[in-house]
Each structure stands twice: as C-alpha cells, then as structure tokens.
Design an enzyme around this catalytic site. Structure first.
Site, PDB file in Angstrom:
ATOM      1  N   ARG A 224      -8.332  42.511  17.803  1.00  0.00           N
ATOM      2  CA  ARG A 224      -7.352  42.950  16.697  1.00  0.00           C
ATOM      3  C   ARG A 224      -7.116  41.634  15.973  1.00  0.00           C
ATOM      4  O   ARG A 224      -6.998  40.401  16.669  1.00  0.00           O
ATOM      5  CB  ARG A 224      -5.829  43.149  17.529  1.00  0.00           C
ATOM      6  CG  ARG A 224      -6.111  44.774  18.094  1.00  0.00           C
ATOM      7  CD  ARG A 224      -6.186  45.570  17.069  1.00  0.00           C
ATOM      8  NE  ARG A 224      -6.228  47.038  17.624  1.00  0.00           N
ATOM      9  CZ  ARG A 224      -7.272  47.648  17.874  1.00  0.00           C
ATOM     10  NH1 ARG A 224      -8.609  47.154  17.593  1.00  0.00           N
ATOM     11  NH2 ARG A 224      -7.207  49.347  18.136  1.00  0.00           N
ATOM     12  N   HIS A 272     -15.783  45.095  10.618  1.00  0.00           N
ATOM     13  CA  HIS A 272     -15.160  45.895  11.701  1.00  0.00           C
ATOM     14  C   HIS A 272     -16.178  47.058  12.215  1.00  0.00           C
ATOM     15  O   HIS A 272     -16.009  47.976  12.153  1.00  0.00           O
ATOM     16  CB  HIS A 272     -14.070  46.650  11.078  1.00  0.00           C
ATOM     17  CG  HIS A 272     -12.795  47.149  12.207  1.00  0.00           C
ATOM     18  ND1 HIS A 272     -11.639  47.154  12.131  1.00  0.00           N
ATOM     19  CD2 HIS A 272     -13.263  47.825  13.428  1.00  0.00           C
ATOM     20  CE1 HIS A 272     -11.036  47.666  13.140  1.00  0.00           C
ATOM     21  NE2 HIS A 272     -12.102  47.890  13.788  1.00  0.00           N
TER      22      HIS A 272
END
Length: 309
Positions: A224, A272
C-alpha cells in the site's frame, strides 16, 4: 433462487459475468446475477469499493458483501455497511504477487540492474552472494506476505517476517510488536512491504524506521502506498541510506506525472501491476462463499472491522 448483485465499474461486468456464471454452475448454485436487482431483494453483493454503490442501507436482506479486491480500507469505514464483509483472497492474485515479488527480489539480489546498464566494455566479474547469504524481511504476514516469504525461503534466502500479531511459519523467523519491528528492519538487506493500509501502518516507513535499515538496503513495495513517508524515502535515497526502491503502489494513483519518483535514478515505478484479481479464480472464491452462506457455514476471509482488514 439466490439474488446476487454485481456492483463494480461497468468494464468489470464484461470481465466477470461469464466466469461468475460458470463458477455458480460449478458449485451447484441457482443464482440470478444482475446489475440492477431491487435492493430489498438482494442476497449477496459482489463488490468493488470504487463502485457507485456506497449506501447499503436499503439492502436489508443482504447476507454478505463479497469484495473483489484484496484491500478493504476504502470500505471498512462506511457506516451504512452493516452486513458481513469478505475480502478477496484469490489464488491467482496470490500467485501473481509471489511471482512479482520473487522477480524483483532476485533482481536486487543478483544486482541485475547493474549488469543491464554496464555496457562500458569493462570486464569486471563480481560474483553475487548466494541466497543463503542474503537477509530478506517481509513486513506483513497475511495470505500474500506468507506466500511470498515461504517462496523466498524455499529459494534459500534468510527470511524474517514481521506482523502486528504473533505468527509461526515454518522456515521463517517471525517477529511482532514494536521491538520485533526494529529487529526485523535492522537486518533487512531487501525489505518487502505487504501490510494493509490502516491507521497503525500509515507512514510505518518514515525517517526513523528507514534509519534502522542496513545502509544500502533495497525496498520493494507492492502493498500500500501510505506505508511509506514519501519525503523520508526520497531523502534516504539521496543520502545513500537506501540504495534503491521499487514501488508498485502510491498514495495517489495513477502516480502524478510531476511526482519525483518518476525521474529519480534510484526508483523503479511500476503501475500497480504486482497482483491483479483473476476473474476465473476470484469467481470461484465468490461462489464458494455464497455456497457457505447458504449452507450456514462460516464465510471465508471475513474482515475484522476493528483491525481494518
């Protein structure tokens, strides 16, 4: 008939409709899968937090909300969500994460970047150490962290894992609590971040914790974005405390074009891509949880609202 509502972005419907229907058939479930059930008729919601559905008040019959994402931080604080919430633990996603993390760990371990860029014609053989001579630390020992840690240990790396709660994993030195975190960081030549995004983990890597790492450590973050204090990391890269960072997740995504990470010579940005939910395998996870819900069995991967994951 079990009424299931699909609540995600429209393009996700195109990806998931056929695999979900196939999974429901495989598990022997009679399901009416739609985008537009009347809220009071819905038994289960297949959900993504970026969906237009943000108010769950009207879903009075709903037995569970089944998240398509591994991360649930964007939805756990929704006070209208009173139904059980299950996060996605997808074997396809897990395998993808293991492959991505293992690839970048080996890239750092073998100093592959140096040899790719070493085109000056100078013959200077430097034998890399064996994996048994390399210390790797994984912060976060959930499904993804455990899978990555055990894979790296199977390759011979000395793997230390840290979690907020005590864990025991064969072949891994498992630490927890604040003192354990300091010990885990102090040996981490390669540090892998796979913690959830919670108030307790925000900026876990800041100026103080970065200084605990061995000088010249490398960082891999597919977890994250908010786990890292960006300014502190940039400073540590500039001073040489951190040799390089490979970052797949960020506080703002897509990463703004003017962000310093893009141009920094000691940062590798990936968009990502470390792990993506795979529709076929994720659909079977969803179907299994609906089967369990209908049979009165415990749901898999139930979210602890207080812990945030």
């Amino acid at each position: 008939m079990i009424n299931v509502q699909f609540a995600a972005l429209p393009e996700r419907w195109e990806t998931y409709e056929a695999p979900l229907r196939a999974a429901f058939e495989k598990f022997g479930l009679a399901v009416d899968l739609r985008l537009d059930h009347a809220p009071e008729d819905v038994d289960y919601i297949v959900y993504a937090p970026n969906s237009d559905l943000q108010d769950f008040t009207a879903y009075t019959r709903c037995k569970a909300v089944l998240n398509l994402w591994a991360g649930v931080e964007a939805i756990t604080g929704n006070t209208t969500l009173t139904q059980p919430l299950c996060r996605m633990v997808d074997p396809g996603l897990t395998q993808g994460m293991v492959e991505w993390v293992t690839g970048h760990t080996l890239r750092y371990h073998l100093d592959i970047d140096h040899w790719i860029n070493h085109q000056g014609g100078e013959w200077s053989p430097v034998c890399p150490p064996l994996a048994s001579q390399r210390n790797v630390t994984v912060l976060g020992l959930g499904e993804l962290g455990t899978a990555c840690a055990t894979t790296l240990a199977s390759l011979g790396f000395n793997v230390t894992g840290w979690a907020r709660r005590a864990k025991q994993i064969e072949g891994i030195t498992c630490l927890h609590d604040a003192e354990g975190l300091e010990d885990a960081l102090s040996t981490a030549e390669i540090l892998i971040l796979l913690l959830p995004d919670t108030p307790a983990t925000t900026n876990l890597l800041d100026a103080n914790t970065l200084d605990l790492l061995p000088k010249g450590a490398r960082i891999i973050n597919p977890g994250r974005g908010p786990l890292i204090d960006d300014e502190a990391l940039l400073d540590a890269l500039d001073t040489g405390q951190i040799a390089h960072a490979t970052l797949d997740v960020f506080r703002i995504e897509p990463l703004p074009k003017d962000h310093p990470y893009w141009a920094h010579p000691k940062v590798t940005v990936t968009p990502h891509i470390a792990a993506e939910t795979r529709a076929i395998t994720a659909s079977e996870v969803i179907a299994e949880n609906i089967r369990r819900g209908e049979a009165g069995e415990p749901l898999l991967h139930l979210v602890d609202r207080e812990a945030g994951y």
